[in-house]
Enzyme design. Structure first.
Site, PDB file in Angstrom:
ATOM      1  N   LYS A 110      15.235 -87.904  47.954  1.00  0.00           N
ATOM      2  CA  LYS A 110      15.584 -88.420  46.633  1.00  0.00           C
ATOM      3  C   LYS A 110      16.970 -89.083  46.690  1.00  0.00           C
ATOM      4  O   LYS A 110      17.179 -90.178  46.159  1.00  0.00           O
ATOM      5  CB  LYS A 110      15.567 -87.281  45.607  1.00  0.00           C
ATOM      6  CG  LYS A 110      15.069 -87.743  44.269  1.00  0.00           C
ATOM      7  CD  LYS A 110      14.730 -86.600  43.351  1.00  0.00           C
ATOM      8  CE  LYS A 110      14.068 -87.182  42.101  1.00  0.00           C
ATOM      9  NZ  LYS A 110      13.709 -86.208  41.111  1.00  0.00           N
ATOM     10  N   LYS A 189      -4.290 -90.566  52.807  1.00  0.00           N
ATOM     11  CA  LYS A 189      -4.315 -89.159  52.401  1.00  0.00           C
ATOM     12  C   LYS A 189      -4.432 -89.041  50.866  1.00  0.00           C
ATOM     13  O   LYS A 189      -3.694 -89.706  50.140  1.00  0.00           O
ATOM     14  CB  LYS A 189      -3.021 -88.476  52.870  1.00  0.00           C
ATOM     15  CG  LYS A 189      -2.999 -86.995  52.536  1.00  0.00           C
ATOM     16  CD  LYS A 189      -1.676 -86.336  52.840  1.00  0.00           C
ATOM     17  CE  LYS A 189      -1.701 -84.927  52.280  1.00  0.00           C
ATOM     18  NZ  LYS A 189      -0.441 -84.287  52.084  1.00  0.00           N
ATOM     19  N   LYS A 192      -1.832 -87.015  44.497  1.00  0.00           N
ATOM     20  CA  LYS A 192      -1.670 -87.482  43.108  1.00  0.00           C
ATOM     21  C   LYS A 192      -0.617 -88.576  43.021  1.00  0.00           C
ATOM     22  O   LYS A 192      -0.591 -89.324  42.058  1.00  0.00           O
ATOM     23  CB  LYS A 192      -1.376 -86.325  42.157  1.00  0.00           C
ATOM     24  CG  LYS A 192      -0.085 -85.623  42.428  1.00  0.00           C
ATOM     25  CD  LYS A 192       0.146 -84.541  41.392  1.00  0.00           C
ATOM     26  CE  LYS A 192       1.213 -83.567  41.832  1.00  0.00           C
ATOM     27  NZ  LYS A 192       0.856 -82.732  42.972  1.00  0.00           N
TER      28      LYS A 192
HETATM   29  P1  ADP Z   1      -0.234 -83.954  46.075  1.00  0.00           P
HETATM   30  O1  ADP Z   1      -0.091 -84.613  47.433  1.00  0.00           O
HETATM   31  O2  ADP Z   1      -1.423 -84.432  45.360  1.00  0.00           O
HETATM   32  O3  ADP Z   1       1.037 -84.051  45.255  1.00  0.00           O
HETATM   33  P2  ADP Z   1       0.593 -81.229  46.499  1.00  0.00           P
HETATM   34  O4  ADP Z   1       1.749 -81.681  47.309  1.00  0.00           O
HETATM   35  O5  ADP Z   1       0.844 -80.618  45.157  1.00  0.00           O
HETATM   36  O6  ADP Z   1      -0.477 -82.418  46.366  1.00  0.00           O
HETATM   37  O7  ADP Z   1      -0.264 -80.235  47.403  1.00  0.00           O
HETATM   38  C1  ADP Z   1      -0.582 -78.894  47.137  1.00  0.00           C
HETATM   39  C2  ADP Z   1      -1.282 -78.358  48.371  1.00  0.00           C
HETATM   40  O8  ADP Z   1      -2.459 -79.114  48.682  1.00  0.00           O
HETATM   41  C3  ADP Z   1      -0.413 -78.429  49.622  1.00  0.00           C
HETATM   42  O9  ADP Z   1      -0.584 -77.228  50.357  1.00  0.00           O
HETATM   43  C4  ADP Z   1      -0.937 -79.605  50.391  1.00  0.00           C
HETATM   44  O10 ADP Z   1      -0.757 -79.443  51.772  1.00  0.00           O
HETATM   45  C5  ADP Z   1      -2.402 -79.623  50.016  1.00  0.00           C
HETATM   46  N1  ADP Z   1      -2.922 -81.008  50.006  1.00  0.00           N
HETATM   47  C6  ADP Z   1      -2.618 -81.969  49.111  1.00  0.00           C
HETATM   48  N2  ADP Z   1      -3.282 -83.129  49.384  1.00  0.00           N
HETATM   49  C7  ADP Z   1      -4.007 -82.886  50.500  1.00  0.00           C
HETATM   50  C8  ADP Z   1      -4.910 -83.676  51.280  1.00  0.00           C
HETATM   51  N3  ADP Z   1      -5.193 -84.937  50.976  1.00  0.00           N
HETATM   52  N4  ADP Z   1      -5.477 -83.107  52.356  1.00  0.00           N
HETATM   53  C9  ADP Z   1      -5.205 -81.816  52.673  1.00  0.00           C
HETATM   54  N5  ADP Z   1      -4.383 -81.029  51.979  1.00  0.00           N
HETATM   55  C10 ADP Z   1      -3.776 -81.541  50.904  1.00  0.00           C
END
Ligand code: ADP
Ligand code: TRP
Length: 323
Positions: A110, A189, A192
């Site tokens: 950031k 990947k 969100k």
């Molecule tokens: P985002 O990438 O949507 O913001 P988060 O960072 O909140 O998701 O992820 C929460 C959990 O889900 C973490 O443990 C992360 O490793 C897993 N995760 C998120 N997206 C994926 C993905 N595309 N494939 C595998 N694991 C994921």
């Protein structure tokens, strides 16, 4: 083993969250003493809308229950329902070198982008350390991006133990299966942050639409294709059973199919795969007091553990007279 993990309610869960994290937590509840919580205090560093944070926190808890987290086997709670964690955060903060936090990636990134950071983001790894240490957790299943924070937690615990005597159990990161990285609708990947997600509990029609719009390449239909390198196949494989996966792989190698066919198959296996969870979710939505009871019982259990640890820590460092 006590296994603990937290998940931030910063958006509704998607396929990536499920296959990459939630499913693995749920598997661990069978053999271990699972502690799982919705990290709403962490989410407050990004979600600044009170109604939205309330709703996302509640939805996250119901989603986990619907997906199979069993409150008889594991302890499910909301992070902020255990105020001992915030108390412990302060104590840990007094022994946290600034340099350690300056190296942590969320803050560093950031800052590098010139975005003003607040103290909440800066001290986020200390709150996360308190989350883990408050429950004497042994294993912490997390994605690769969180491993650095577990290292911070171990550093803080080790230095406290060294200074004041053995008060903390040292946790270990258990890195979630990276092979489970789930591609999004653009083939990157799923996240969100990239607007490429398929939500776990979104309206079936909406999710079917998204599946039918998944980006594909423009190779001719008749060409044989390698299933291993195709993101549609990867999605299919997550939800289909063995023989169906074999059949689909053979079709790829042979060629002569359209991606539309695979998309339809993905939508069908997804509907079937999540049908039970959808039904359970609807039931929980209809019984809000059951959800309240589960979360209250989880919080009571979690508080009991955290209060004992806090007592030990406060006695060790002179906040409380030793027992
Ligand atoms: P985002 O990438 O949507 O913001 P988060 O960072 O909140 O998701 O992820 C929460 C959990 O889900 C973490 O443990 C992360 O490793 C897993 N995760 C998120 N997206 C994926 C993905 N595309 N494939 C595998 N694991 C994921
Ligand atoms: N920071 C974690 C994440 O964004 C969520 C989290 C908060 C957590 N406290 C935790 C994970 C304690 C494991 C242990 O994914």
């Amino acid at each position: 083993m006590r296994v603990l993990s937290g998940i931030q309610p910063t958006g509704r869960f998607h396929w990536g969250n499920y296959f990459g994290a939630i499913r693995q937590y749920i598997d661990l509840q069978q053999e271990h003493d699972g502690y799982y919580f919705i990290a709403n205090l962490h989410a407050l560093t990004t979600i600044r809308d009170s109604a939205q944070l309330q709703q996302l926190t509640r939805d996250a808890a119901i989603d986990l229950l619907a997906l199979g987290l069993d409150p008889e086997k594991a302890t499910l709670f909301i992070q902020s329902d255990v105020p001992e964690v915030s108390q412990l955060t302060w104590i840990l903060m007094t022994g946290t070198p600034m340099g350690l936090l300056e190296r942590c990636h969320a803050y560093k990134e950031k800052k590098a982008r010139g975005v003003p950071a607040d103290a909440g983001l800066f001290t986020y790894p200390v709150l996360m350390s308190a989350d883990i240490l408050a429950y004497d957790a042994n294993w912490v299943p997390v994605g690769q991006d969180q491993v650095q924070h577990i290292e911070v937690c171990r550093d803080l615990a080790t230095s406290f133990n060294h200074h004041f005597g053995e008060a903390f159990v040292l946790p270990e990161a258990r890195v979630l299966d990276e092979a489970a990285k789930v591609p999004g609708t653009d083939g990157e990947k799923m996240s969100k942050s990239y607007d490429n997600i398929i939500g776990l509990f979104e309206d079936e029609k909406a999710s079917r639409k998204k599946i039918m719009r998944i980006q594909t390449d423009s190779r001719p239909m008749e060409d044989p294709k390698d299933p291993e390198t195709d993101h549609l196949f990867q999605l299919f494989r997550l939800m289909a059973d063995g023989p169906a996966i074999e059949e689909m792989a053979a079709l790829y190698r042979q060629g002569g199919f359209g991606y539309g066919h695979v998309k339809k198959a993905v939508a069908e296996v997804a509907d079937a795969y999540f049908a039970d969870a959808r039904a359970r979710r609807a039931e929980f939505e209809n019984r809000p007091s059951t959800v309240d009871d589960i979360l209250n019982a989880g919080a009571a259990r979690a508080r009991e553990t955290a209060a004992a640890v806090l007592d030990r820590v406060e006695s060790a460092c002179g906040i409380k007279a030793p027992a």
